[in-house]
Design an enzyme around this catalytic site. Sequence first.
Site, PDB file in Angstrom:
ATOM      1  N   SER A 109       0.840  -1.191   0.000  1.00 52.21           N
ATOM      2  CA  SER A 109       0.000   0.000   0.000  1.00 52.21           C
ATOM      3  C   SER A 109       0.874   1.240   0.000  1.00 52.21           C
ATOM      4  O   SER A 109       1.853   1.325   0.757  1.00 52.21           O
ATOM      5  CB  SER A 109      -0.898   0.002   1.245  1.00 52.21           C
ATOM      6  OG  SER A 109      -1.487   1.267   1.443  1.00 52.21           O
ATOM      7  N   LYS A 110       0.521   2.212  -0.839  1.00 56.71           N
ATOM      8  CA  LYS A 110       1.307   3.442  -0.892  1.00 56.71           C
ATOM      9  C   LYS A 110       1.188   4.242   0.403  1.00 56.71           C
ATOM     10  O   LYS A 110       2.029   5.084   0.685  1.00 56.71           O
ATOM     11  CB  LYS A 110       0.883   4.301  -2.078  1.00 56.71           C
ATOM     12  CG  LYS A 110      -0.556   4.795  -2.032  1.00 56.71           C
ATOM     13  CD  LYS A 110      -0.885   5.581  -3.283  1.00 56.71           C
ATOM     14  CE  LYS A 110      -2.311   6.084  -3.271  1.00 56.71           C
ATOM     15  NZ  LYS A 110      -2.645   6.822  -4.508  1.00 56.71           N
ATOM     16  N   ARG A 111       0.167   3.970   1.191  1.00 55.52           N
ATOM     17  CA  ARG A 111       0.022   4.670   2.471  1.00 55.52           C
ATOM     18  C   ARG A 111       0.912   4.071   3.554  1.00 55.52           C
ATOM     19  O   ARG A 111       1.197   4.728   4.549  1.00 55.52           O
ATOM     20  CB  ARG A 111      -1.449   4.617   2.930  1.00 55.52           C
ATOM     21  CG  ARG A 111      -2.406   5.387   2.056  1.00 55.52           C
ATOM     22  CD  ARG A 111      -3.825   5.341   2.584  1.00 55.52           C
ATOM     23  NE  ARG A 111      -4.334   3.984   2.616  1.00 55.52           N
ATOM     24  CZ  ARG A 111      -4.917   3.388   1.577  1.00 55.52           C
ATOM     25  NH1 ARG A 111      -5.034   4.027   0.429  1.00 55.52           N
ATOM     26  NH2 ARG A 111      -5.366   2.160   1.681  1.00 55.52           N
ATOM     27  N   ARG A 112       1.345   2.836   3.351  1.00 57.20           N
ATOM     28  CA  ARG A 112       2.060   2.136   4.403  1.00 57.20           C
ATOM     29  C   ARG A 112       3.455   1.669   3.974  1.00 57.20           C
ATOM     30  O   ARG A 112       4.366   1.579   4.789  1.00 57.20           O
ATOM     31  CB  ARG A 112       1.222   0.919   4.826  1.00 57.20           C
ATOM     32  CG  ARG A 112       1.815   0.053   5.916  1.00 57.20           C
ATOM     33  CD  ARG A 112       0.928  -1.165   6.178  1.00 57.20           C
ATOM     34  NE  ARG A 112       0.703  -1.943   4.965  1.00 57.20           N
ATOM     35  CZ  ARG A 112      -0.499  -2.258   4.482  1.00 57.20           C
ATOM     36  NH1 ARG A 112      -1.589  -1.828   5.078  1.00 57.20           N
ATOM     37  NH2 ARG A 112      -0.625  -2.974   3.372  1.00 57.20           N
TER      38      ARG A 112
END
Length: 458
Positions: free
Chosen positions: A223-226
């Site tokens: 995930s690009k958020r994580r």
Amino acid sequence: MFHVGGARSALYNWALAEQSGGRFVLRIEDTDAARNRPEWTEGIISALAWIGIHGQNPVFEGPYFQSAYEPQHRAAAQKLAAEGRAYFCDCTREQLAARTGSEQRGYDGFCRDRGLTEGPGRALRFRTPDEGVTVVEDVIRGRVEFPNEAMEDFVIARADGSPLYVLANAVDDIEQRITHVIRGEEHLSNAGRQQLLWPALGATPPVWAHLPVIVNEQRKKLSKRRDKVALESYRDEGYLPEAMVNYLMLLGWGPGDDREIMPWSEMMPLFRLEDVNPSSAFFDEKKLRAFNGEYIRALPLEEFIARSRPFLDPSWDVETYAKVAELVQTRVAVLSEIAANVDFLFLPEPVFDQASWDKGMKHDASAEILAGYLARLEAVSFDPESLKTALEEVGLAHGLKLGKAQAPVRVAITGRTVGLPLFESIEVLGRERAMDRLRAALRRLEAAAAETVAAEGA
């Protein structure tokens, strides 16, 4: 940001295109203005070029922009409506929920036979079969069945006539003569709808291949958020493109032997879609770093120096760097690590971090070692072996082996407890600068000792 998963998909497509003498088609899906900016398009093109996928190769075709095909999208929607394969619908979500008793239920086909014509507030829905199954023959996953009764009549064009992704993609693929669609597993849910659209538009569906999802250490989808997922971030950190290509190709596929380090020219002919494992693939950054280190060490020295340049301060003298480049090449895993290994050669004084200083100077005899070595440097022959022998002798005079004796000297010279071979570093630094740094370290030790005495006397 170009996701590493997208890069893996691109490489698999590229390999198949090169093998077959076909074309790799780059299409920018730019119909959603909120998610489309020129700099993002340039980022995609730049990231692909970094891993070897670019317009200078005759296999490459594009980029095409989906927005340019909107007339064809609208014509296809009108054709489907005229043939009775699609119908207009003015149902709202609230009306659907009221009829079905649930906001989660799919569309119930209410407008199928109402005979609505095109007009404001009326979307166009594709009429799915009532019975049977829609079958997608996936090269990687085998036979995938979509029960038709579970597929709602899906919207293919908005009330203003603009197409949705599912229709635009099918039309573009047909227009651009796409034979193979190789993409991430997350798109498998759309495949049943697209499998229906292709024959409805008078075309034979392509070969489908849905690649395994890429996961992190916790086996969660990247995930690009994580997670660090942008290909550009790895490029900017100093990963080599050939190492990245090699690693990404192995995320779900292998050449069938124990080899892992393998150039593109050898991997590409061996690649087979049917050999891709459908199970999730673990993106192991530690393994990627190891791959990159292998590729760095395999570079000819002159090429390593050339590739180092973007990661060095422009003011640093390249000839001086070249004197230690061979030593650096054996010690770094990514090119961004180079500067920290060589900055002491170019800065007026080394950059000390307190932890390194404390560790290097923790021995009671550190000041005596520095002073003794300083005295020896005035006359010693300035080559690595002589410099080493001189420090060994100073250490023995204080009952210390070389490993212990060189700790304070290394910190004084480089500012760090680890780094390039010490005596080669001193040779390149030069006699006067090395002596100046030993004197500066002694003054710092003396100042610290004076502060301690003052504190104890207070």
